[in-house]
Design a protein around this motif. Structure first.
Motif, mmCIF file in Angstrom:
data_model
loop_
_atom_site.group_PDB
_atom_site.id
_atom_site.type_symbol
_atom_site.label_atom_id
_atom_site.label_comp_id
_atom_site.label_asym_id
_atom_site.label_seq_id
_atom_site.Cartn_x
_atom_site.Cartn_y
_atom_site.Cartn_z
ATOM 1 N N GLU A 35 53.578 -15.414 102.992
ATOM 2 C CA GLU A 35 53.731 -14.801 104.309
ATOM 3 C C GLU A 35 55.190 -14.988 104.724
ATOM 4 O OE1 GLU A 35 51.394 -13.118 106.014
ATOM 5 O OE2 GLU A 35 50.024 -13.440 104.329
ATOM 6 N N PRO A 36 55.741 -14.058 105.520
ATOM 7 C CA PRO A 36 57.149 -14.183 105.923
ATOM 8 C C PRO A 36 57.425 -15.498 106.658
ATOM 9 C CG PRO A 36 56.289 -12.013 106.483
ATOM 10 C CD PRO A 36 55.117 -12.846 106.034
ATOM 11 N N MET A 37 58.566 -16.120 106.310
ATOM 12 C CA MET A 37 58.977 -17.375 106.932
ATOM 13 C C MET A 37 60.464 -17.318 107.248
ATOM 14 S SD MET A 37 57.014 -20.258 104.677
ATOM 15 C CE MET A 37 57.194 -21.521 105.916
ATOM 16 N N THR A 38 60.869 -17.990 108.324
ATOM 17 C CA THR A 38 62.285 -18.090 108.661
ATOM 18 C C THR A 38 62.935 -19.162 107.788
ATOM 19 O OG1 THR A 38 61.968 -19.786 110.347
ATOM 20 C CG2 THR A 38 61.815 -17.472 111.078
ATOM 21 N N ALA A 39 64.249 -19.164 107.770
ATOM 22 C CA ALA A 39 64.985 -20.179 107.012
ATOM 23 C C ALA A 39 64.644 -21.575 107.531
ATOM 24 C CB ALA A 39 66.483 -19.918 107.084
#
Length: 125
Positions: A35-39
């Motif tokens: 799933e999309p994740m931030t840095a």
């Protein structure tokens, strides 16, 4: 900063794929980015220093194994999330004893294609 992720038509080289998959930090990032994740989220869950994380994301991006998704932050600016961008990687040898790599990608939804177009337009302004 991480290079723009490659489109599904781009073919990374065998060496770029092998370099990325041979790296333990890159493999940790790939495990976490279903799933999309931030840095910042990746820094926390992968326990990787910030400078190292961006180098690893660049390596994965050059291999077309992750892609960036930019969204507008309601408080201003953009939020970049990283997501694994393949279903399967197949390395094979043909009749001429040449190694080849095939990266199978998930089908792109219409809203994802439109978001990419808008993102590229914003970069050119």
């Amino acid at each position: 900063m991480v290079r723009d992720s490659a489109s599904s038509e781009d073919s990374p080289s065998l060496q770029e794929i092998l370099d990325a998959l041979d790296d333990a930090d890159c493999r940790a990032i790939l495990r976490e980015t279903t799933e999309p994740m931030t840095a910042n989220e990746l820094i926390d869950v992968c326990d990787i220093p910030k400078s190292t994380l961006y180098r690893k994301l660049d390596l994965l991006s050059r291999a077309s194994l992750v892609r960036e998704q930019d969204t507008i932050n309601p408080r201003g600016g953009r939020i970049t999330r990283y997501e694994r961008h393949f279903d399967d990687v197949l390395i094979s040898m043909d009749e001429a004893d040449t190694f080849t790599v095939t990266v199978e990608r998930p089908p792109r939804k219409a809203d994802e294609r439109l978001a990419d177009i808008w993102s590229k337009m914003g970069d050119e302004l």
